[in-house]
Design a protein around this motif. Structure first.
Motif, PDB file in Angstrom:
ATOM      1  N   ARG A  65      24.974  55.581 109.677  1.00  0.00           N
ATOM      2  CA  ARG A  65      25.972  54.515 109.697  1.00  0.00           C
ATOM      3  C   ARG A  65      25.474  53.324 110.505  1.00  0.00           C
ATOM      4  N   ILE A  66      24.893  53.602 111.646  1.00  0.00           N
ATOM      5  CA  ILE A  66      24.409  52.521 112.509  1.00  0.00           C
ATOM      6  C   ILE A  66      23.209  51.828 111.877  1.00  0.00           C
ATOM      7  N   GLU A  67      22.326  52.572 111.222  1.00  0.00           N
ATOM      8  CA  GLU A  67      21.206  51.943 110.508  1.00  0.00           C
ATOM      9  C   GLU A  67      21.719  51.003 109.427  1.00  0.00           C
ATOM     10  N   ARG A  68      22.719  51.455 108.670  1.00  0.00           N
ATOM     11  CA  ARG A  68      23.286  50.623 107.605  1.00  0.00           C
ATOM     12  C   ARG A  68      23.985  49.401 108.198  1.00  0.00           C
ATOM     13  N   ALA A  69      24.672  49.606 109.320  1.00  0.00           N
ATOM     14  CA  ALA A  69      25.340  48.484 109.991  1.00  0.00           C
ATOM     15  C   ALA A  69      24.314  47.447 110.428  1.00  0.00           C
ATOM     16  N   ALA A  70      23.194  47.898 110.975  1.00  0.00           N
ATOM     17  CA  ALA A  70      22.143  46.963 111.396  1.00  0.00           C
ATOM     18  C   ALA A  70      21.625  46.179 110.191  1.00  0.00           C
ATOM     19  N   ASP A  71      21.449  46.861 109.054  1.00  0.00           N
ATOM     20  CA  ASP A  71      21.015  46.168 107.834  1.00  0.00           C
ATOM     21  C   ASP A  71      22.017  45.091 107.442  1.00  0.00           C
ATOM     22  N   LEU A  72      23.301  45.428 107.461  1.00  0.00           N
ATOM     23  CA  LEU A  72      24.342  44.474 107.066  1.00  0.00           C
ATOM     24  C   LEU A  72      24.433  43.309 108.047  1.00  0.00           C
ATOM     25  N   LEU A  73      24.327  43.595 109.331  1.00  0.00           N
ATOM     26  CA  LEU A  73      24.394  42.525 110.331  1.00  0.00           C
ATOM     27  C   LEU A  73      23.188  41.593 110.221  1.00  0.00           C
ATOM     28  N   ARG A  74      22.054  42.137 109.834  1.00  0.00           N
ATOM     29  CA  ARG A  74      20.833  41.343 109.705  1.00  0.00           C
ATOM     30  C   ARG A  74      20.819  40.517 108.415  1.00  0.00           C
ATOM     31  N   THR A  79      31.352  39.707 109.391  1.00  0.00           N
ATOM     32  CA  THR A  79      31.683  39.825 110.808  1.00  0.00           C
ATOM     33  C   THR A  79      31.408  41.253 111.269  1.00  0.00           C
ATOM     34  N   VAL A  80      31.323  41.437 112.561  1.00  0.00           N
ATOM     35  CA  VAL A  80      31.124  42.769 113.126  1.00  0.00           C
ATOM     36  C   VAL A  80      32.277  43.685 112.718  1.00  0.00           C
ATOM     37  N   ARG A 112      23.343  37.944 116.417  1.00  0.00           N
ATOM     38  CA  ARG A 112      22.928  36.616 116.897  1.00  0.00           C
ATOM     39  C   ARG A 112      21.407  36.469 116.940  1.00  0.00           C
ATOM     40  N   THR A 113      20.696  37.574 117.192  1.00  0.00           N
ATOM     41  CA  THR A 113      19.243  37.498 117.337  1.00  0.00           C
ATOM     42  C   THR A 113      18.507  37.558 116.007  1.00  0.00           C
ATOM     43  N   GLN A 114      19.199  37.826 114.936  1.00  0.00           N
ATOM     44  CA  GLN A 114      18.561  37.944 113.619  1.00  0.00           C
ATOM     45  C   GLN A 114      18.473  36.578 112.962  1.00  0.00           C
ATOM     46  N   VAL A 115      17.310  36.288 112.412  1.00  0.00           N
ATOM     47  CA  VAL A 115      17.106  35.006 111.741  1.00  0.00           C
ATOM     48  C   VAL A 115      16.791  35.249 110.272  1.00  0.00           C
ATOM     49  N   GLY A 116      16.979  34.234 109.469  1.00  0.00           N
ATOM     50  CA  GLY A 116      16.665  34.325 108.049  1.00  0.00           C
ATOM     51  C   GLY A 116      17.904  34.112 107.205  1.00  0.00           C
ATOM     52  N   ALA A 117      17.661  34.042 105.907  1.00  0.00           N
ATOM     53  CA  ALA A 117      18.754  33.823 104.960  1.00  0.00           C
ATOM     54  C   ALA A 117      19.678  35.043 104.939  1.00  0.00           C
ATOM     55  N   ARG A 118      20.949  34.768 104.759  1.00  0.00           N
ATOM     56  CA  ARG A 118      21.934  35.849 104.734  1.00  0.00           C
ATOM     57  C   ARG A 118      22.709  35.828 103.433  1.00  0.00           C
ATOM     58  N   ILE A 119      23.033  37.002 102.943  1.00  0.00           N
ATOM     59  CA  ILE A 119      23.859  37.149 101.745  1.00  0.00           C
ATOM     60  C   ILE A 119      25.299  36.869 102.147  1.00  0.00           C
ATOM     61  N   PRO A 120      26.001  35.994 101.432  1.00  0.00           N
ATOM     62  CA  PRO A 120      27.406  35.743 101.763  1.00  0.00           C
ATOM     63  C   PRO A 120      28.223  37.031 101.626  1.00  0.00           C
ATOM     64  N   GLY A 121      29.103  37.244 102.574  1.00  0.00           N
ATOM     65  CA  GLY A 121      29.929  38.446 102.583  1.00  0.00           C
ATOM     66  C   GLY A 121      30.757  38.618 101.320  1.00  0.00           C
ATOM     67  N   CYS A 122      31.183  37.509 100.726  1.00  0.00           N
ATOM     68  CA  CYS A 122      31.995  37.619  99.510  1.00  0.00           C
ATOM     69  C   CYS A 122      31.215  38.293  98.390  1.00  0.00           C
TER      70      CYS A 122
END
Length: 155
Positions: A65-74, A79-80, A112-122
């Motif tokens: 779960r935490i690995e997947r959360a890190a992927d999603l946050l990155r 939101t958290v 906050r420390t992750q950089v790069g393009a992000r997939i919109p949550g929608c």
């Protein structure tokens, strides 16, 4: 305390239970359900899983779960709190505590420390979490890809 020797014939059953945990990490999972997937009693399953994989089944589920959360946050702009719910936690406090224990920083700080393009949550919500994976493999090892023209799968 003596080490548990895992019977070789039990390993495929333990892998089946681990696969259930991998596929359903965001759902409520308990020891009984995972033991049923392995086809053994929950206490035998607990001992053998821990001996085979070096962590208890619930530690494994938490780590996934935490690995997947890190992927999603990155990779997304979710939101958290949204990520917390998507990976199977009902308590933001429990999620943040586990994330911090395993990753070393809070989910907010990690994001906050992750950089790069992000997939919109929608898009994540609209397409589903697994839609970002274009191919899937069957148990026989065949790879299938979704076509863009329809919802059928082609080999």
């Amino acid at each position: 305390m003596t080490a548990v020797q895992v019977p070789v014939e039990l390993l495929p059953h333990l892998r089946r239970a681990r696969d259930v945990a991998d596929r359903n990490y965001a759902e409520p999972l308990d020891l009984d359900e995972l033991a049923r997937a392995a086809g053994v009693s929950k206490y035998h399953f607990l001992r053998c899983f821990a001996a085979a994989y070096g962590e208890t089944p619930m530690q494994y589920v938490t780590r996934r779960r935490i690995e997947r959360a890190a992927d999603l946050l990155r990779a997304t702009n979710l939101t958290v709190t949204e990520v917390c719910g998507l990976v199977g936690y009902t308590s933001l406090g429990s999620f943040s505590q586990r994330f911090t224990e395993l990753v070393g920083v809070s989910p907010s700080e990690y994001q906050r420390t992750q950089v790069g393009a992000r997939i919109p949550g929608c898009f994540v919500f609209m397409l589903g979490l697994n839609s970002a994976i274009p191919e899937k493999q069957t148990e026989a090892g065949e790879t299938y890809r979704r076509t863009e023209d329809n919802d059928e799968e082609e080999p």
